[in-house]
Design a protein around this motif. Structure first.
Motif, PDB file in Angstrom:
ATOM      1  N   THR A   1      48.390  65.976  39.773  1.00 49.49           N
ATOM      2  CA  THR A   1      47.844  66.437  41.047  1.00 49.49           C
ATOM      3  C   THR A   1      48.933  66.547  42.107  1.00 49.49           C
ATOM      4  O   THR A   1      48.940  67.490  42.912  1.00 49.49           O
ATOM      5  CB  THR A   1      46.739  65.478  41.520  1.00 49.49           C
ATOM      6  OG1 THR A   1      45.753  65.353  40.496  1.00 49.49           O
ATOM      7  CG2 THR A   1      46.079  66.002  42.782  1.00 49.49           C
TER       8      THR A   1
ATOM      9  N   PHE B   1      44.831  56.378  44.066  1.00 46.45           N
ATOM     10  CA  PHE B   1      45.287  55.926  42.749  1.00 46.45           C
ATOM     11  C   PHE B   1      44.610  54.608  42.382  1.00 46.45           C
ATOM     12  O   PHE B   1      44.137  54.431  41.249  1.00 46.45           O
ATOM     13  CB  PHE B   1      46.805  55.765  42.748  1.00 46.45           C
ATOM     14  CG  PHE B   1      47.355  55.308  41.432  1.00 46.45           C
ATOM     15  CD1 PHE B   1      47.546  56.206  40.392  1.00 46.45           C
ATOM     16  CD2 PHE B   1      47.681  53.976  41.217  1.00 46.45           C
ATOM     17  CE1 PHE B   1      48.050  55.787  39.162  1.00 46.45           C
ATOM     18  CE2 PHE B   1      48.183  53.546  39.999  1.00 46.45           C
ATOM     19  CZ  PHE B   1      48.370  54.459  38.970  1.00 46.45           C
TER      20      PHE B   1
ATOM     21  N   ALA C   1      47.284  61.435  38.591  1.00 46.31           N
ATOM     22  CA  ALA C   1      48.012  61.378  39.868  1.00 46.31           C
ATOM     23  C   ALA C   1      49.300  62.213  39.848  1.00 46.31           C
ATOM     24  O   ALA C   1      49.521  63.020  40.759  1.00 46.31           O
ATOM     25  CB  ALA C   1      48.305  59.923  40.244  1.00 46.31           C
TER      26      ALA C   1
ATOM     27  N   VAL D   1      46.162  63.115  46.407  1.00 51.53           N
ATOM     28  CA  VAL D   1      46.752  61.955  45.732  1.00 51.53           C
ATOM     29  C   VAL D   1      47.455  61.076  46.760  1.00 51.53           C
ATOM     30  O   VAL D   1      48.262  61.555  47.561  1.00 51.53           O
ATOM     31  CB  VAL D   1      47.747  62.401  44.633  1.00 51.53           C
ATOM     32  CG1 VAL D   1      48.799  63.350  45.178  1.00 51.53           C
ATOM     33  CG2 VAL D   1      48.416  61.203  43.977  1.00 51.53           C
TER      34      VAL D   1
END
Length: 315
Positions: free
Chosen positions: A296, A277, A293, A272
């Motif tokens: 993770t 993103f 996101a 991430v």
């Protein structure tokens, strides 16, 4: 590409002047040495990675990957995680492949598992990590184990809680305009190289600045507070948005920090960051990205910390 060519020509013409200015300023010379050391070490692995990534894009189509994924969710997650290790490439290439897997009817959890595993545990990344950390084979094993566990854990959570309605973006037909395998290979390699190299430059520049701007007592403070060091390095991985084929050299340059926070940096980064993103918003939709996101980030940080404590310890 035009910007890159113009920049190279401009720097070539101004090389003598720039070299004199750097040599006459010790602080700038230190930063330049750190920057060049990181970039020169990472570049061969970056080139190798994008060449293999282009080959994979030309030969291994998402449709073919879909046929290889089992229909049982748990088995699909494991197969997707293992297949990620066999398909070298950076995270920029894994996102579109994962999106294609999702849209072609494969189990959604397998798609997100592949997206996390492919850029983190493939052979190019692991060899680059071994070169960046000579004499520290535990770092290679810890990175592989923590990243693999992160991918499997997020995949398992996606089986339980993931919703197809969160995927709001549609994928275009990649075969609408035709094109040979050579065209696909060259375009994928060119795109991945420019994308990854630009972030490598930013990452190497950031590491060089950290060496000359941040006072040494601050690193001593981070080294003495393990949790704070882990949190800072996890956030730094998100902000720097480095390519997974080059991030090990940036982490290795931060030798003033213990191995554990640097391991967290290496595990969180491919899972991430800001560029991932943005890509996930564009390919999956905002509803997916704002859920995926944070999940993770938490899982990757916890897995890296746990595995790191067991394998590399606090050193």
């Amino acid at each position: 590409m035009h910007v890159l060519v113009i920049a190279v020509l401009a720097l070539t013409l101004a090389g003598t002047t720039v070299r004199s200015a750097v040599a006459g300023t010790p602080v700038v010379a230190t930063a330049a040495t750190v920057f060049c050391g990181i970039f020169v070490q990472a570049l061969p692995f970056l080139v190798l990675g994008v060449l293999i990534s282009g080959l994979v894009a030309a030969v291994v189509t998402p449709e073919r990957l879909t046929r290889w994924v089992p229909h049982h969710p748990a088995a699909a997650v494991v197969v997707a995680g293992v297949s990620g290790a066999a398909l070298p490439g950076c995270e920029c290439g894994s996102v579109p492949i994962a999106r294609r897997l999702y849209s072609d009817g494969a189990v959604g959890a397998a798609a997100v598992t592949f997206m996390l595993a492919a850029p983190a545990i493939n052979p190019v990344v692991l060899v680059a990590t071994a070169v960046a950390f000579p004499g520290e084979p535990a770092m290679v094993f810890a990175r592989c184990a923590a990243s693999f566990l992160t991918a499997l854990t997020v995949g398992a959570l996606w089986i339980r809680f993931g919703q197809p309605r969160w995927i709001t973006r549609k994928m275009p037909d990649l075969h609408a305009h035709g094109g040979s395998r050579w065209a696909v290979f060259t375009e994928a390699a060119r795109h991945d190289f420019l994308q990854a190299a630009s972030f490598l430059v930013l990452g190497a520049a950031a590491a060089a600045l950290l060496h000359i701007v941040v006072p040494s007592w601050m690193y001593d403070h981070l080294a003495g507070h393990l949790i704070l060091g882990i949190a800072v390095m996890a956030l730094l991985a998100v902000v720097l948005s480095l390519c997974s084929e080059a991030d090990a050299f940036v982490a290795a340059s931060l030798s003033m920090l213990p191995l554990l926070p640097r391991l967290v940096f290496l595990v969180v980064g491919p899972a991430v960051d800001l560029k991932l993103f943005a890509m996930q918003v564009g390919m999956f939709g905002r509803a997916f990205a704002v859920r995926f996101a944070p999940l993770t980030f938490v899982v990757a940080t916890l897995m890296a910390s746990g595995v790191g404590l067991l394998i590399v310890g606090n050193r």
